[in-house]
Design an enzyme around this catalytic site. Structure first.
Site, PDB file in Angstrom:
ATOM      1  N   GLN A 185      30.994  11.866  48.087  1.00 11.11           N
ATOM      2  CA  GLN A 185      32.030  11.233  47.255  1.00 11.11           C
ATOM      3  C   GLN A 185      32.204   9.778  47.664  1.00 11.11           C
ATOM      4  O   GLN A 185      32.332   8.898  46.813  1.00 11.11           O
ATOM      5  CB  GLN A 185      33.343  12.005  47.371  1.00 11.11           C
ATOM      6  CG  GLN A 185      33.222  13.400  46.758  1.00 11.11           C
ATOM      7  CD  GLN A 185      34.511  14.193  46.809  1.00 11.11           C
ATOM      8  OE1 GLN A 185      35.506  13.753  47.375  1.00 11.11           O
ATOM      9  NE2 GLN A 185      34.488  15.369  46.212  1.00 11.11           N
TER      10      GLN A 185
ATOM     11  N   GLY B 263      38.749  16.124  43.581  1.00  9.47           N
ATOM     12  CA  GLY B 263      38.474  14.988  44.468  1.00  9.47           C
ATOM     13  C   GLY B 263      37.297  14.169  43.962  1.00  9.47           C
ATOM     14  O   GLY B 263      37.290  12.940  44.067  1.00  9.47           O
TER      15      GLY B 263
ATOM     16  N   SER C 294      28.965  19.153  40.778  1.00 11.17           N
ATOM     17  CA  SER C 294      28.683  17.753  41.145  1.00 11.17           C
ATOM     18  C   SER C 294      27.871  17.057  40.051  1.00 11.17           C
ATOM     19  O   SER C 294      28.149  15.914  39.686  1.00 11.17           O
ATOM     20  CB  SER C 294      27.892  17.710  42.455  1.00 11.17           C
ATOM     21  OG  SER C 294      28.673  18.188  43.510  1.00 11.17           O
TER      22      SER C 294
ATOM     23  N   ASP D 180      30.489  23.153  51.130  1.00  5.77           N
ATOM     24  CA  ASP D 180      31.338  23.996  50.269  1.00  5.77           C
ATOM     25  C   ASP D 180      31.072  25.491  50.468  1.00  5.77           C
ATOM     26  O   ASP D 180      31.779  26.328  49.910  1.00  5.77           O
ATOM     27  CB  ASP D 180      31.131  23.626  48.798  1.00  5.77           C
ATOM     28  CG  ASP D 180      31.670  22.222  48.498  1.00  5.77           C
ATOM     29  OD1 ASP D 180      32.547  21.747  49.241  1.00  5.77           O
ATOM     30  OD2 ASP D 180      31.203  21.615  47.520  1.00  5.77           O
TER      31      ASP D 180
HETATM   32  C1  S3P Z   1      31.058  16.565  46.184  1.00  6.36           C
HETATM   33  C2  S3P Z   1      30.943  16.246  47.500  1.00  6.36           C
HETATM   34  C3  S3P Z   1      31.545  17.057  48.592  1.00  6.36           C
HETATM   35  C4  S3P Z   1      31.919  18.449  48.121  1.00  6.36           C
HETATM   36  C5  S3P Z   1      32.609  18.436  46.790  1.00  6.36           C
HETATM   37  C6  S3P Z   1      31.732  17.786  45.725  1.00  6.36           C
HETATM   38  C7  S3P Z   1      30.455  15.665  45.182  1.00  6.36           C
HETATM   39  O1  S3P Z   1      32.714  16.408  49.052  1.00  6.36           O
HETATM   40  O2  S3P Z   1      32.734  19.081  49.081  1.00  6.36           O
HETATM   41  O3  S3P Z   1      32.910  19.748  46.381  1.00  6.36           O
HETATM   42  O4  S3P Z   1      30.272  16.084  44.023  1.00  6.36           O
HETATM   43  O5  S3P Z   1      30.132  14.522  45.538  1.00  6.36           O
HETATM   44  P1  S3P Z   1      32.638  15.264  50.177  1.00  6.36           P
HETATM   45  O6  S3P Z   1      31.809  14.181  49.633  1.00  6.36           O
HETATM   46  O7  S3P Z   1      34.047  14.819  50.383  1.00  6.36           O
HETATM   47  O8  S3P Z   1      32.060  15.929  51.389  1.00  6.36           O
END
Ligand code: S3P
Length: 450
Positions: A187, A111, A39, A335
């Site tokens: 996210q 994502g 992240s 995670d």
């Molecule tokens: C992340 C947020 C999480 C996490 C992903 C990384 C980020 O997802 O599962 O591996 O770096 O902001 P979500 O925000 O969809 O929960």
């Protein structure tokens, strides 16, 4: 030297990981370090690309996901040096100055790359962007970020009425908004905050529970005006902002450390130290739950590095007991649920995981994947719409299991295999390189098989 405990077999074009469990009493020992936080790595590259001046990143994760982020921002004119763990230099363009790329931006499996980047693309007036990702990412919901961006005035098209990538974005000057997100997602929160950087006035996101706050911390360090209301889980950015390049030191990823922490907790005879782990309180749900399960874990050498709390984590094996995992802790360990499910299979009693339906829209449907594959290994797992119920203690047996091309499923099953009665084959385990390129080498090192 003894025969290898962990072997990789190449089967045609896919990599299957074959794991022989270590002889009983051979635990995990020594000290190890995990790669940089995924992240934080994404955010350092992105903020560096839109800041003025130079950003230096130390300890960047060299996994496939941050590589996707670096490639996308290079395609929009940011100068990013070759990626390495020592130092990566990013020469930024300034907010609002991303160039129109000559081709489709590809976020790969990531994502975070796609959703955070959309906030920036939507707010670049007069420029057009097309974005896509791999098969998994093209099936993941994008309306969670498209909806708030549209509320701010963005123009975005995509498959299934804008719900799925590929997406097309016509950048424009956006308006402030207060968005109440139905999901606790960093996210979503980060996407809206990044869009808000170039908006005149206040852009606020309120989420139902606190998700990871790396964006808030790093945006503030780069000079943005960020206000946090901890009680209502709200963050406000006041724009237009000007970001200035910084030095970012990326701590080890607690989500990667979690595989070793759980492995050492459950493999008898283990004592392991994972050094330099990021222990931001919005990420340490896994430690809280393991503590409730009676794991023997101590945080040593606690310190703050470039605005993020860091510690060395010492783990000794112990007898675990089942517990309930639900509510506000879920976003803080989202995670780590696959590896906690592995811990639950050997804990005494029942572990119930609830409020975790978000796992169904990760790189794979992680609830279905873990229920199916752990059951193949002899575990007693029941899949629920928003979680899992796991009755521990029945023992695991080696089996042929599938990674679903999902890095965290592959690595969780590898740890489960250490406790199985005989050998386990994990199909297409190379997906580990998304977040942990040296996972297999570290597994050999920790188990003394080098
Ligand atoms: C992340 C947020 C999480 C996490 C992903 C990384 C980020 O997802 O599962 O591996 O770096 O902001 P979500 O925000 O969809 O929960």
């Amino acid at each position: 030297m003894s025969s290898p405990i962990v072997t990789v077999e190449i089967d045609r074009d896919r990599q299957d990981l074959v794991i022989e469990p270590p002889p009983s009493g051979v635990g995990l020992h020594g000290k190890l370090r995990v790669p940089g936080d995924k992240s934080i790595s994404h955010r350092a590259l992105m903020l560096g690309a839109i800041a003025e001046g130079e950003t230096q990143i130390r300890g960047l994760l060299l996994g496939d996901d941050p590589r996707s982020t670096a490639d996308c921002f290079r395609a929009m004119g940011a100068q990013i040096s070759d990626l390495n763990e020592d130092i990566v230099l990013v020469r930024g363009l300034g907010i609002g100055n991303l160039q129109e790329p000559t081709d489709i931006l590809n976020a790969g499996n990531s994502g975070t790359t796609l959703r955070l980047m959309l906030g920036l693309l939507a707010s670049q007036p007069g420029r057009f962007f097309a974005v896509t990702g791999d098969k998994s990412l093209r099936s993941r919901p994008m309306s969670r970020v498209v909806t708030p961006l549209e509320k701010m005035g963005a123009t975005i098209w995509g498959r299934d009425a804008g719900k799925l990538a590929p997406l097309a974005v016509n950048g424009r000057q956006l308006n402030p908004c207060h968005y109440h997100s139905p999901v606790a997602s960093a996210q979503v929160k980060s996407c809206v905050l990044l869009a808000g950087l170039s908006v005149e006035g206040q852009t606020t996101v309120t989420e139902p529970a606190l998700s990871r706050d790396h964006s808030e911390r790093m945006l503030r360090a780069f000079g943005a005006d960020i206000a946090v209301d901890a009680e209502t889980h709200s963050v406000t950015v006041t724009g237009p902002a000007k970001l200035t390049g910084q030095t970012v030191v990326v701590p080890g990823d607690i989500s990667s450390a979690a595989f070793w922490i759980v492995a050492a907790a459950i493999v008898p005879g283990s004592e392991l130290v994972v050094e330099n782990v990021g222990v931001n309180p919005t990420r340490t749900g896994v430690l809280e739950i393991l503590d409730r399960m009676d794991a023997d874990i101590t945080l040593e050498n606690q310190r703050e590095v470039a605005g993020e709390p860091v510690a060395d984590v010492r783990v000794k094996s112990s007898r675990l007991k089942g517990c309930e995992i639900s509510g506000d802790v879920i976003p803080r360990l989202i995670d780590e649920i696959p590896i906690l499910a592995v811990a639950a299979t050997v804990a005494q009693g029942t572990t119930t995981i609830r409020d975790a339906a978000e796992l169904r829209v990760k790189e794979s449907d992680r609830l279905a994947a873990m229920a199916m594959e752990l059951t193949k290994m002899g575990a007693n797992v029941t899949e629920r719409p928003d979680g899992l119920e796991i009755v521990g203690g029945s023992g695991l047996t080696g089996a042929e299991v599938d990674s679903y091309d999902d890095h965290r499923v592959a690595m969780s099953l590898a740890i489960a295999a250490l406790l199985a009665k005989n050998s386990t084959t994990i199909y297409r385990a190379e997906s580990a390189s998304i977040s942990y390129p040296n996972f297999i080498e570290t597994l050999r090192q920790a188990i003394g098989d080098v």
